[in-house]
Scaffold this active site. Sequence first.
Site, PDB file in Angstrom:
ATOM      1  N   LEU A 168       0.862  -1.168   0.000  1.00 49.48           N
ATOM      2  CA  LEU A 168       0.000   0.000   0.000  1.00 49.48           C
ATOM      3  C   LEU A 168       0.901   1.221   0.000  1.00 49.48           C
ATOM      4  O   LEU A 168       1.965   1.218   0.633  1.00 49.48           O
ATOM      5  CB  LEU A 168      -0.890   0.035   1.254  1.00 49.48           C
ATOM      6  CG  LEU A 168      -1.976  -1.041   1.393  1.00 49.48           C
ATOM      7  CD1 LEU A 168      -2.728  -0.842   2.701  1.00 49.48           C
ATOM      8  CD2 LEU A 168      -2.941  -1.017   0.218  1.00 49.48           C
ATOM      9  N   ASP A 169       0.491   2.274  -0.690  1.00 55.65           N
ATOM     10  CA  ASP A 169       1.244   3.521  -0.639  1.00 55.65           C
ATOM     11  C   ASP A 169       1.386   3.968   0.807  1.00 55.65           C
ATOM     12  O   ASP A 169       0.534   3.670   1.656  1.00 55.65           O
ATOM     13  CB  ASP A 169       0.515   4.627  -1.416  1.00 55.65           C
ATOM     14  CG  ASP A 169       0.505   4.385  -2.909  1.00 55.65           C
ATOM     15  OD1 ASP A 169       1.354   3.605  -3.389  1.00 55.65           O
ATOM     16  OD2 ASP A 169      -0.351   4.967  -3.589  1.00 55.65           O
ATOM     17  N   ARG A 170       2.458   4.696   1.070  1.00 53.47           N
ATOM     18  CA  ARG A 170       2.720   5.176   2.431  1.00 53.47           C
ATOM     19  C   ARG A 170       1.495   5.863   3.038  1.00 53.47           C
ATOM     20  O   ARG A 170       1.157   5.651   4.209  1.00 53.47           O
ATOM     21  CB  ARG A 170       3.904   6.145   2.414  1.00 53.47           C
ATOM     22  CG  ARG A 170       4.278   6.671   3.789  1.00 53.47           C
ATOM     23  CD  ARG A 170       5.506   7.562   3.713  1.00 53.47           C
ATOM     24  NE  ARG A 170       6.062   7.749   5.056  1.00 53.47           N
ATOM     25  CZ  ARG A 170       7.317   8.052   5.306  1.00 53.47           C
ATOM     26  NH1 ARG A 170       8.166   8.215   4.321  1.00 53.47           N
ATOM     27  NH2 ARG A 170       7.746   8.195   6.543  1.00 53.47           N
TER      28      ARG A 170
END
EC number: 5.4.99.-
Length: 296
Positions: free
Chosen positions: A136-138
């Site tokens: 998942l993106d940060r």
Amino acid sequence: MKRNKRSNHETHTIDEPMELLPFLLSVMENRSRNSVKSILTRGQVSVDDDLTTKHNYQLKPGQTVMILKNKVAAKVNKMIGLSIIHEDKDIIVINKDAGLLSIASAKEKDLTAHSQLMDYVRIANPKNRIFVVHRLDRDTSGVMVFAKNEKVKRTLQDNWKRIVKERTYTAIVDGTVKKPEGTITSWLKESSTLVMYSSPKEGDGLRAVTHYQKQLSNKHFSLLKVNLETGRKNQIRVHMNDIGHPVVGDKKYGSNTNAIGRLGLHASVLAFEHPGTGKLLRFEADVPDSFMRKFK
């Protein structure tokens, strides 16, 4: 400002807008500036339960800031910015907070979900390891799954499209989405500056299909249930921008607002067949309160 001190952390309720670092300096007057910055960098600070390490995070009235007092407190809490939803001999499923990296990048070696889970499994056996299945993106929160051995990792990755039965996100986007539901199809490409973009020309990039349903809306925002038919890099963010309703807080893909102090994207549901037993598992992470407050 209300303050609540406990044995391993303290919380503060914000009264007036200000940036995070100046706020921390004001409530930890007995610490040096470098000491306070270190506490922030180590991931000991969260805002409304979302971990953040940004010095210039813009606090808003009503938000709650939690500060873990020291490294001992971090150990008591075991892991920062994530909670374990499920664990067995093959997999660990977590709910990741916005602000926490899934895995270290070439440029960033900060606290990550992967590193913390690695430390966690090595408590039982120093030879244990954790393997990344997807990311998942940060700044995206929600459900993630990690493998506990390389065979399980390969099984999940090689059969991902077949064994994943549901992958649902919740997105808060700019503006009022008119259609109650829709499907966006394009071919995604990456620019030389590492920005993904859509091509309408068939075969000109990787095919990406996103389905959405409107859950709530007002004159400023819409809350969407988003299902991925394909899982391309930044797919939801690109597709929301394509229809003129970028994800809130997503400056990279068209948003001019930062209404909730984070990216408005949350991995709500992940359902898949267990790589060992074949049993269908379904995991859900509640939609963050910061999303829902915009519709009250």
